[in-house]
Design a protein around this motif. Sequence first.
Motif, PDB file in Angstrom:
ATOM      1  N   PHE A 292      -6.771 -69.297  19.929  1.00 53.77           N
ATOM      2  CA  PHE A 292      -6.243 -68.340  20.898  1.00 53.77           C
ATOM      3  C   PHE A 292      -7.189 -67.154  21.065  1.00 53.77           C
ATOM      4  CE2 PHE A 292      -3.782 -64.672  22.214  1.00 53.77           C
ATOM      5  CZ  PHE A 292      -2.954 -65.176  23.198  1.00 53.77           C
ATOM      6  N   PHE A 293      -7.566 -66.505  19.963  1.00 52.59           N
ATOM      7  CA  PHE A 293      -8.378 -65.299  20.095  1.00 52.59           C
ATOM      8  C   PHE A 293      -9.851 -65.611  20.375  1.00 52.59           C
ATOM      9  CE2 PHE A 293      -8.862 -65.738  15.388  1.00 52.59           C
ATOM     10  CZ  PHE A 293     -10.243 -65.656  15.287  1.00 52.59           C
ATOM     11  N   VAL A 294     -10.333 -66.791  19.967  1.00 55.51           N
ATOM     12  CA  VAL A 294     -11.728 -67.145  20.252  1.00 55.51           C
ATOM     13  C   VAL A 294     -11.955 -67.261  21.755  1.00 55.51           C
ATOM     14  CG1 VAL A 294     -13.386 -69.063  20.158  1.00 55.51           C
ATOM     15  CG2 VAL A 294     -12.368 -68.182  18.058  1.00 55.51           C
ATOM     16  N   ILE A 295     -11.066 -67.940  22.458  1.00 52.25           N
ATOM     17  CA  ILE A 295     -11.184 -68.020  23.918  1.00 52.25           C
ATOM     18  C   ILE A 295     -11.059 -66.632  24.530  1.00 52.25           C
ATOM     19  CG2 ILE A 295     -10.146 -68.936  26.027  1.00 52.25           C
ATOM     20  CD1 ILE A 295     -11.569 -71.041  24.390  1.00 52.25           C
ATOM     21  N   GLY A 296     -10.149 -65.825  23.999  1.00 50.15           N
ATOM     22  CA  GLY A 296      -9.966 -64.471  24.517  1.00 50.15           C
ATOM     23  C   GLY A 296     -11.209 -63.620  24.367  1.00 50.15           C
ATOM     24  N   LEU A 297     -11.794 -63.619  23.170  1.00 50.38           N
ATOM     25  CA  LEU A 297     -12.988 -62.810  22.932  1.00 50.38           C
ATOM     26  C   LEU A 297     -14.182 -63.321  23.740  1.00 50.38           C
ATOM     27  CD1 LEU A 297     -12.810 -62.296  19.048  1.00 50.38           C
ATOM     28  CD2 LEU A 297     -12.316 -60.598  20.823  1.00 50.38           C
ATOM     29  N   ALA A 298     -14.294 -64.632  23.873  1.00 48.77           N
ATOM     30  CA  ALA A 298     -15.438 -65.206  24.580  1.00 48.77           C
ATOM     31  C   ALA A 298     -15.460 -64.799  26.044  1.00 48.77           C
ATOM     32  CB  ALA A 298     -15.414 -66.733  24.453  1.00 48.77           C
ATOM     33  N   PHE A 299     -14.293 -64.779  26.691  1.00 41.36           N
ATOM     34  CA  PHE A 299     -14.280 -64.552  28.131  1.00 41.36           C
ATOM     35  C   PHE A 299     -13.897 -63.133  28.534  1.00 41.36           C
ATOM     36  CE2 PHE A 299     -14.219 -69.113  27.763  1.00 41.36           C
ATOM     37  CZ  PHE A 299     -15.071 -69.502  28.788  1.00 41.36           C
TER      38      PHE A 299
ATOM     39  N   LEU B 240      -4.477 -55.196  26.812  1.00 36.65           N
ATOM     40  CA  LEU B 240      -3.547 -55.575  27.872  1.00 36.65           C
ATOM     41  C   LEU B 240      -3.800 -56.954  28.475  1.00 36.65           C
ATOM     42  CD1 LEU B 240      -3.378 -52.170  29.814  1.00 36.65           C
ATOM     43  CD2 LEU B 240      -1.701 -53.086  28.201  1.00 36.65           C
ATOM     44  N   GLY B 241      -4.961 -57.552  28.187  1.00 30.71           N
ATOM     45  CA  GLY B 241      -5.307 -58.805  28.845  1.00 30.71           C
ATOM     46  C   GLY B 241      -4.932 -60.063  28.092  1.00 30.71           C
ATOM     47  N   GLY B 242      -4.231 -59.921  26.987  1.00 35.36           N
ATOM     48  CA  GLY B 242      -3.875 -61.099  26.206  1.00 35.36           C
ATOM     49  C   GLY B 242      -5.069 -61.706  25.509  1.00 35.36           C
ATOM     50  N   VAL B 243      -5.987 -60.864  25.067  1.00 31.13           N
ATOM     51  CA  VAL B 243      -7.221 -61.348  24.448  1.00 31.13           C
ATOM     52  C   VAL B 243      -6.974 -61.832  23.026  1.00 31.13           C
ATOM     53  CG1 VAL B 243      -9.557 -60.711  23.712  1.00 31.13           C
ATOM     54  CG2 VAL B 243      -8.648 -59.840  25.881  1.00 31.13           C
ATOM     55  N   VAL B 244      -6.310 -61.038  22.201  1.00 32.03           N
ATOM     56  CA  VAL B 244      -6.122 -61.397  20.790  1.00 32.03           C
ATOM     57  C   VAL B 244      -4.648 -61.585  20.421  1.00 32.03           C
ATOM     58  CG1 VAL B 244      -8.278 -60.336  20.032  1.00 32.03           C
ATOM     59  CG2 VAL B 244      -6.202 -58.958  20.121  1.00 32.03           C
ATOM     60  N   PHE B 245      -3.755 -61.355  21.354  1.00 32.77           N
ATOM     61  CA  PHE B 245      -2.336 -61.683  21.146  1.00 32.77           C
ATOM     62  C   PHE B 245      -1.694 -61.858  22.514  1.00 32.77           C
ATOM     63  CE2 PHE B 245      -2.711 -57.057  21.093  1.00 32.77           C
ATOM     64  CZ  PHE B 245      -1.806 -56.687  22.075  1.00 32.77           C
ATOM     65  N   PRO B 246      -0.650 -62.663  22.611  1.00 30.74           N
ATOM     66  CA  PRO B 246      -0.029 -62.909  23.920  1.00 30.74           C
ATOM     67  C   PRO B 246       0.605 -61.650  24.489  1.00 30.74           C
ATOM     68  CG  PRO B 246       1.292 -63.855  22.151  1.00 30.74           C
ATOM     69  CD  PRO B 246       0.007 -63.410  21.522  1.00 30.74           C
ATOM     70  N   VAL B 247       0.530 -61.504  25.787  1.00 35.42           N
ATOM     71  CA  VAL B 247       1.054 -60.294  26.433  1.00 35.42           C
ATOM     72  C   VAL B 247       2.566 -60.195  26.296  1.00 35.42           C
ATOM     73  CG1 VAL B 247      -0.859 -60.171  28.057  1.00 35.42           C
ATOM     74  CG2 VAL B 247       1.195 -61.471  28.674  1.00 35.42           C
ATOM     75  N   THR B 248       3.223 -61.317  26.051  1.00 34.87           N
ATOM     76  CA  THR B 248       4.676 -61.305  25.898  1.00 34.87           C
ATOM     77  C   THR B 248       5.112 -60.619  24.611  1.00 34.87           C
ATOM     78  OG1 THR B 248       4.516 -63.540  24.966  1.00 34.87           O
ATOM     79  CG2 THR B 248       5.057 -63.349  27.300  1.00 34.87           C
ATOM     80  N   ALA B 249       4.169 -60.368  23.702  1.00 36.30           N
ATOM     81  CA  ALA B 249       4.498 -59.677  22.449  1.00 36.30           C
ATOM     82  C   ALA B 249       4.562 -58.167  22.635  1.00 36.30           C
ATOM     83  CB  ALA B 249       3.461 -60.018  21.381  1.00 36.30           C
TER      84      ALA B 249
END
Length: 270
Positions: A66-73, A189-198
């Motif tokens: 989850f966070f790898v894709i977030g950090l990469a992009f 705010l972009g859901g990079v390292v945790f889901p925005v629903t949290a």
Amino acid sequence: MESKGILTKLYSFLYIRGFKVWTSYRTQVALTILSWVLPVFTYYFVGTSLGNSLVERIGVKDYTSFFVIGLAFQGYVSSIITTVSGRIRNEQLYGTIEYYVLSRSGVTSFLFYSAIWGFAVNTINAFIIMSVGLGLGIKYDINWLSSIIISVLLILSTLGLSFLSAAFTMVIKQGNPISLFFSTFTTLLGGVVFPVTAMPIPLTYLSYALPLTWALQGLRGSFLDGEGIVQEGGIILVLLVFNVILIPIGVLAYKYAFRKAREKGTLSEY
């Protein structure tokens, strides 16, 4: 002839002014790569210490992927915007921005090719981060078509935001709120390292106003679950809407700020 001119500009901005200058500072290159890699291990150990049961409560099955894709992009957003606004700022400081105004390419073309360098740098960033993720046990199931489409749409929306950021830099010189927000707060705010629903509901709604939130959702599906353009159709449509809105606003805002700076004679002031 025109295609030759484009290739010449790409060579100048990507290789001579971009890659060649960047790699000439070897210590900075090493530190930059460390700044890309270290957050991966930071969040990896955070996720490991929290345990799977706690992570699953926020709706994430595999926190590492989850966070790898977030950090990469996420880097595409921060690097392109900061590269463009930073390049404008540097040319103002060096007193060379007027040369771009007088050149055949013009300052708008200068911004576009500067953004391409930001794209190139973050492509290296994304490759390194995802390679580290592979070493940490992530199993990718990539649908290349949907991944490329979503990535391109994210980059185009970011290009619109970078022009908006350049407009602020052109006018206020220092203290760019657009650059600060999209280089810093998108991680939250972009859901990079945790889901925005949290997050609290108001912040969740705010996050959905960012193209990065939608793009990351789609990229996780296309890179990890092999989802194609049919499954990703809704996200692709949303990103297209963002592009239709952000690109014209960014270009118009930049042209307006550029015209006002010329009229006031503050174009090269810093």
